[in-house]
Design a protein around this motif. Structure first.
Motif, short mmCIF file in Angstrom:
data_model
loop_
_atom_site.label_atom_id
_atom_site.label_comp_id
_atom_site.label_asym_id
_atom_site.label_seq_id
_atom_site.Cartn_x
_atom_site.Cartn_y
_atom_site.Cartn_z
N GLY A 97 0.82 -1.19 0.00
CA GLY A 97 0.00 0.00 0.00
C GLY A 97 0.85 1.25 0.00
N PHE A 98 0.20 2.40 -0.15
CA PHE A 98 0.90 3.68 -0.21
C PHE A 98 0.17 4.73 0.61
CE2 PHE A 98 2.30 1.36 -3.87
CZ PHE A 98 3.64 1.67 -3.99
N ASP A 99 0.96 5.67 1.13
CA ASP A 99 0.40 6.81 1.84
C ASP A 99 0.07 7.91 0.85
OD1 ASP A 99 0.74 5.52 4.25
OD2 ASP A 99 2.66 6.49 4.69
N ALA A 100 -1.11 8.50 1.02
CA ALA A 100 -1.49 9.63 0.17
C ALA A 100 -0.67 10.85 0.55
CB ALA A 100 -2.98 9.93 0.34
N ALA A 101 -0.30 11.64 -0.46
CA ALA A 101 0.45 12.88 -0.21
C ALA A 101 -0.49 13.91 0.42
CB ALA A 101 1.03 13.42 -1.51
N PRO A 102 0.05 14.80 1.24
CA PRO A 102 -0.80 15.84 1.84
C PRO A 102 -1.48 16.68 0.77
CG PRO A 102 1.37 15.77 2.87
CD PRO A 102 1.44 14.88 1.67
N THR A 103 -2.75 17.02 1.01
CA THR A 103 -3.49 17.84 0.05
C THR A 103 -3.85 19.20 0.63
OG1 THR A 103 -5.55 16.82 0.79
CG2 THR A 103 -4.47 15.86 -1.12
N GLY A 104 -3.28 19.54 1.79
CA GLY A 104 -3.55 20.84 2.38
C GLY A 104 -2.51 21.18 3.42
N ALA A 105 -2.44 22.44 3.80
CA ALA A 105 -1.46 22.89 4.77
C ALA A 105 -1.66 22.18 6.11
CB ALA A 105 -1.58 24.42 4.96
N GLY A 106 -0.55 21.71 6.67
CA GLY A 106 -0.61 21.05 7.97
C GLY A 106 -1.17 19.65 7.94
N ARG A 107 -1.45 19.14 6.75
CA ARG A 107 -2.02 17.79 6.63
C ARG A 107 -0.93 16.79 6.36
NH1 ARG A 107 -7.12 18.28 3.76
NH2 ARG A 107 -6.73 16.18 2.98
N SER A 108 -1.13 15.56 6.82
CA SER A 108 -0.15 14.49 6.59
C SER A 108 -0.70 13.39 5.70
CB SER A 108 0.28 13.89 7.94
OG SER A 108 -0.86 13.39 8.63
N GLY A 109 -1.77 13.68 4.97
CA GLY A 109 -2.37 12.68 4.11
C GLY A 109 -3.85 12.96 3.97
N TRP A 110 -4.68 11.93 4.19
CA TRP A 110 -6.11 12.12 4.12
C TRP A 110 -6.61 13.09 5.20
CZ3 TRP A 110 -6.86 10.69 -0.38
CH2 TRP A 110 -6.71 9.40 -0.88
#
Length: 422
Positions: free
Chosen positions: A202-215
């Protein structure tokens, strides 16, 4: 004098080596750190044991990518048809599923394993019984020679054999015995080893917003564990060629996993290593054309919400809508043409493979260049290697077990040929 062989590892590769050695008249001792035989093999059979694949040989071998030429002699000697015949001899009949995958008719691993172990333990007709030693962990060598060090609940012991076959697996699912602890032991003896890396992972999703670490917290809480289906994934390989495959995957708390993601895992993993991230493109409605989707997104929805409209017109709902809200801006969601394009091609950026211990299998291992044609290490005469310890990888679908069986048998035959030559 009877040939005495130690096989370290009681998974498919180790048992296949023991089977071949027993057929050659050798006295075989199988050692494993686990309390019972074939732990990972049995786990693989929980959802239906996928023994091999019915794909014709050229395509079958291509699944092993750059290591196909190295594996070809072993898989051509014991390929999909031979795997099915072997199972049949053990009393287990198989069938080909709609995807081309091959399963036992009862879908279970335990009956096949029981029949195999019974034959190995029984021996007969010139086949000495195979002796199993469970809860014996291999610690290396007692000296610079070939005497093995083994730890069991009563302490440590030494075992001298004429040859040794190592079939300890890679480094995935360490709780079932494959922990990669053999890497430094072989490296100190001069065996060339490619670093172990996760495969079919599996893979971790890349951050899509400031201060986010994924989903986002919303997506994690609402949809983690939900399957996404039907869906198609497209991704470019190292040469820039785009590959597309349809199936399903699962949204996890950190990203994505599942059979469809595993099919692209090698390329995604290598792209992340080179560039820091990788992109896979999701077609959320693979059964629709772009024009069909655009027709519905353009259709006036009146007072209905976007979610209600898409559910009504395109049956798009649940986790698929969750992904659209997660990955698109409000402006993109509210532009019918832009939204249609993203429904058919939604970019999902991943930033890290999950840890190797969570992977289905591993890439890397003992390089074929460090072995002779019988899978004996050039640095340590009399030491043979098989299965996932070797430097190859393949997608799920029966390719993993087939290669483990084929290389295990090849290593067993390699021992016999080496002994006779001496």
């Amino acid at each position: 004098m009877t040939l005495s062989v130690a096989v370290i590892g009681a998974g498919p590769a180790g048992l296949a080596a023991a089977d071949m050695l027993q057929s050659g008249g050798a006295q075989v001792h199988v050692f494993d750190a686990m309390p019972s035989v074939g732990r990972k093999f049995l786990l693989a059979g929980i959802g239906g044991l996928n023994l091999t694949h019915s794909e014709p040989m050229p395509g079958f071998l291509a699944r092993y990518a750059e290591r196909a030429p190295a594996l070809a002699p072993f898989i051509e000697a014991f390929g999909p048809d031979a795997v099915r015949e072997w199972a049949k001899v053990l009393g287990v009949h198989t069938f080909v599923g709609t995807s081309g995958r091959v399963f036992p008719k009862d879908m279970k691993a335990a009956p096949l394993l029981r029949a195999w172990l019974h034959r190995l333990r029984a021996g007969g007709e010139g086949r000495p019984p195979v002796r199993f030693h469970m809860r014996h962990r291999w610690l290396g060598w007692a000296d610079a020679g070939t005497t093995l060090r083994l730890a069991n609940p009563d302490g440590e012991l030494s075992f001298a054999a004429d040859a040794t076959v190592l079939a300890l697996g890679g480094a995935s699912w360490s709780r079932l015995g494959s922990d990669g602890a053999w890497v430094p032991l072989l490296a100190t003896r001069g065996v060339d080893i490619a670093p172990l890396r996760p495969s079919n992972c599996g893979f971790d999703a890349a951050p899509t917003g400031a201060g986010r670490s994924g989903w986002s917290e919303h997506l994690r809480d609402r949809f983690a564990g939900e399957p996404v289906k039907p869906v198609a994934i497209s991704a470019a390989d190292a040469a820039g060629v785009v590959h597309r495959q349809q199936g399903e995957f699962v949204v996890t708390a950190t990203g994505v996993e599942g059979s469809l993601v595993y099919a692209f895992s090698a390329g995604l993993r290598d792209a992340i290593a080179a560039q820091g991230q990788a992109t896979l493109t999701l077609d959320l409605l693979p059964q629709h054309t772009l024009e069909q989707v655009r027709t519905e997104t353009r259709r006036p929805r009146g007072t209905r919400s976007l979610s209600t409209h898409l559910k009504s017109r395109l049956h798009l709902q649940g986790v698929k809508m969750g992904l659209l809200h997660e990955l698109l801006s409000p402006a993109q969601l509210n532009d019918p043409d832009v939204l249609a394009g993203f429904i058919k091609a939604l970019p999902l950026v991943v930033s890290a493979a999950r840890p190797v211990d969570e992977a289905i299998s591993t890439a890397g291992g003992v390089r074929f260049e460090a072995l002779d044609s019988g899978l004996m290490t050039r640095a340590v005469p009399g030491l043979f290697v098989a299965g996932e310890m070797l430097d190859w990888e393949a997608p799920t679908g029966g390719y993993l077990i087939t290669a483990c069986l084929a290389t295990g048998r090849a290593a067993g035959q390699g021992v016999i040929d080496w002994w006779r030559a001496r």
